[in-house]
Scaffold this motif. Structure first.
Motif, PDB file in Angstrom:
ATOM      1  N   ASP A   1      19.640  37.789   4.867  1.00  0.00           N
ATOM      2  CA  ASP A   1      18.816  37.105   5.772  1.00  0.00           C
ATOM      3  C   ASP A   1      19.707  37.230   7.111  1.00  0.00           C
ATOM      4  OD1 ASP A   1      17.175  36.207   3.939  1.00  0.00           O
ATOM      5  OD2 ASP A   1      18.313  34.218   3.508  1.00  0.00           O
ATOM      6  N   LYS A   2      21.226  37.269   7.123  1.00  0.00           N
ATOM      7  CA  LYS A   2      21.909  37.414   8.274  1.00  0.00           C
ATOM      8  C   LYS A   2      21.734  38.513   9.135  1.00  0.00           C
ATOM      9  CE  LYS A   2      25.403  33.842   6.677  1.00  0.00           C
ATOM     10  NZ  LYS A   2      26.734  33.734   6.447  1.00  0.00           N
ATOM     11  N   THR A   3      21.554  39.617   8.115  1.00  0.00           N
ATOM     12  CA  THR A   3      21.353  41.077   8.617  1.00  0.00           C
ATOM     13  C   THR A   3      19.895  41.140   9.418  1.00  0.00           C
ATOM     14  OG1 THR A   3      22.591  42.207   6.762  1.00  0.00           O
ATOM     15  CG2 THR A   3      21.159  43.555   8.120  1.00  0.00           C
ATOM     16  N   SER A   4      18.921  40.649   8.833  1.00  0.00           N
ATOM     17  CA  SER A   4      17.750  40.372   9.390  1.00  0.00           C
ATOM     18  C   SER A   4      17.699  39.668  10.777  1.00  0.00           C
ATOM     19  CB  SER A   4      16.553  40.131   8.479  1.00  0.00           C
ATOM     20  OG  SER A   4      17.027  39.081   7.807  1.00  0.00           O
ATOM     21  N   HIS A   5      18.560  38.729  10.898  1.00  0.00           N
ATOM     22  CA  HIS A   5      18.712  37.922  11.999  1.00  0.00           C
ATOM     23  C   HIS A   5      19.407  38.833  13.147  1.00  0.00           C
ATOM     24  CE1 HIS A   5      19.468  34.369  14.731  1.00  0.00           C
ATOM     25  NE2 HIS A   5      20.733  34.636  14.623  1.00  0.00           N
ATOM     26  N   LEU A   6      20.329  39.467  12.834  1.00  0.00           N
ATOM     27  CA  LEU A   6      21.037  40.167  13.907  1.00  0.00           C
ATOM     28  C   LEU A   6      19.981  41.426  14.396  1.00  0.00           C
ATOM     29  CD1 LEU A   6      24.494  40.829  12.008  1.00  0.00           C
ATOM     30  CD2 LEU A   6      24.035  39.727  14.251  1.00  0.00           C
ATOM     31  N   MET A   7      19.253  42.026  13.238  1.00  0.00           N
ATOM     32  CA  MET A   7      18.513  43.098  13.799  1.00  0.00           C
ATOM     33  C   MET A   7      17.398  42.355  14.648  1.00  0.00           C
ATOM     34  SD  MET A   7      17.697  45.046  10.040  1.00  0.00           S
ATOM     35  CE  MET A   7      16.598  46.373  11.155  1.00  0.00           C
ATOM     36  N   HIS A   8      16.995  41.216  14.849  1.00  0.00           N
ATOM     37  CA  HIS A   8      16.123  40.732  15.581  1.00  0.00           C
ATOM     38  C   HIS A   8      16.574  40.450  16.766  1.00  0.00           C
ATOM     39  CE1 HIS A   8      12.533  38.549  16.907  1.00  0.00           C
ATOM     40  NE2 HIS A   8      13.455  37.328  16.986  1.00  0.00           N
ATOM     41  N   GLY A   9      18.118  40.053  16.857  1.00  0.00           N
ATOM     42  CA  GLY A   9      18.439  39.842  18.259  1.00  0.00           C
ATOM     43  C   GLY A   9      18.723  41.055  18.966  1.00  0.00           C
ATOM     44  N   ALA A  10      19.031  42.173  18.111  1.00  0.00           N
ATOM     45  CA  ALA A  10      19.296  43.406  18.897  1.00  0.00           C
ATOM     46  C   ALA A  10      17.946  44.042  19.343  1.00  0.00           C
ATOM     47  CB  ALA A  10      19.895  44.459  17.701  1.00  0.00           C
TER      48      ALA A  10
END
Length: 296
Positions: free
Chosen positions: A258-267
């Protein structure tokens, strides 16, 4: 002590009787079609047919049925008949030694099979001579002859009174059982009975160690194949711990995903803003990203 001595001591000596012969017997099936019903059924008791004579005068000849239940050493008297109630003895086969014979009484008929042909022949032989002695003594007491009375050749003999009981008849019995060589036959039959019992005891003793060894082997194989209760409990605890560790690792992997997908969305948002020259404060974005990574 053999079986006959034990039966005599427990059953006949207290009743002031002398045991002449005792043999082991079993019932003979009347209908051959039903023989399969009792083929596999094990008998719970042993039956012995005994011939005895009373010590009191006048002597009585008695046929007694005695039983002994398996697992016990005591004998029990079941039925008893006098020789006057015995109407017929059927030897079944007059040509050869067979273990089958029938006893016909006033109100019943017993069909027996002895444990061996020798025991049946010995019983019939002793019974025949006991009956002969009994009826001769009874007739002599009923018709006492005076010293002056002499039998005249050709004169008719005195007939039996109508109220006197009929003597026991022996049918389909071998002539050697009722002949003059009774003592010789008795010795032969006793030797055969002794050898037959020795053979049976040796066979039983040989089969017993094999059965015990098979039982011990089966118990050992069961003990090896099936673990003991403490081992089973230990294995269960290990399995529960392993499943708990796997479930915890799965939850951690889901949170990291979940946190990885959140970072990808922010990038992705940062890239779009860079293209439009509307950049957010870079320090704030990096700080938020680092905080998220530290939580992972």
């Amino acid at each position: 002590m053999n079986i006959q001595s034990a039966i005599s001591r427990e059953i006949f000596v207290p009743r002031d009787e002398k045991l002449l012969v005792a043999i082991e017997v079993r019932r003979r099936m009347k209908k051959k079609g039903l023989s399969f019903l009792n083929a596999g059924r094990k008998r719970d008791y042993l039956t012995y047919l005994c011939l005895s004579v009373t010590n009191s005068r006048p002597a009585q000849v008695l046929v007694t049925k005695v039983k002994r239940y398996r697992g016990t050493r005591q004998f029990a008297k079941r039925s008893q008949w006098s020789v006057e109630q015995l109407r017929q003895v059927n030897g079944i086969n007059p040509d050869k030694d067979t273990p089958e014979f029938d006893l016909v009484f006033d109100r019943t008929t017993d069909q027996w099979v002895a444990s061996s042909a020798a025991e049946k022949c010995m019983f019939v032989q002793v019974l025949y001579h006991a009956c002969q002695n009994y009826w001769e003594t009874k007739l002599a007491q009923a018709n006492p002859a005076s010293p002056g009375d002499q039998k005249i050749p050709g004169a008719p003999e005195n007939k039996k009174s109508p109220g006197a009981p009929s003597q026991t008849s022996f049918v389909n019995c071998q002539q050697k059982l009722m002949g003059d060589a009774c003592s010789v036959n008795m010795v032969i039959y006793r030797c055969k009975i002794f050898l037959n019992r020795m053979k049976n005891s040796m066979t039983a003793n040989q089969g017993r160690p094999q059965r015990e060894a098979a039982a011990v082997k089966a118990s050992r194989s069961r003990s090896r194949s099936s673990p003991s209760p403490p081992v089973v409990r230990k294995m269960g605890n290990v399995m529960r711990r392993a499943s708990q560790v796997l479930s915890e690792r799965g939850e951690r992997l889901m949170r990291a995903d979940d946190k990885t997908s959140h970072l990808m969305h922010g990038a992705k948002q940062f890239a779009e803003a860079a293209q439009k020259n509307k950049l957010p404060p870079l320090n704030a974005w990096l700080c938020s990203g680092l905080v998220s990574v530290r939580h992972c």
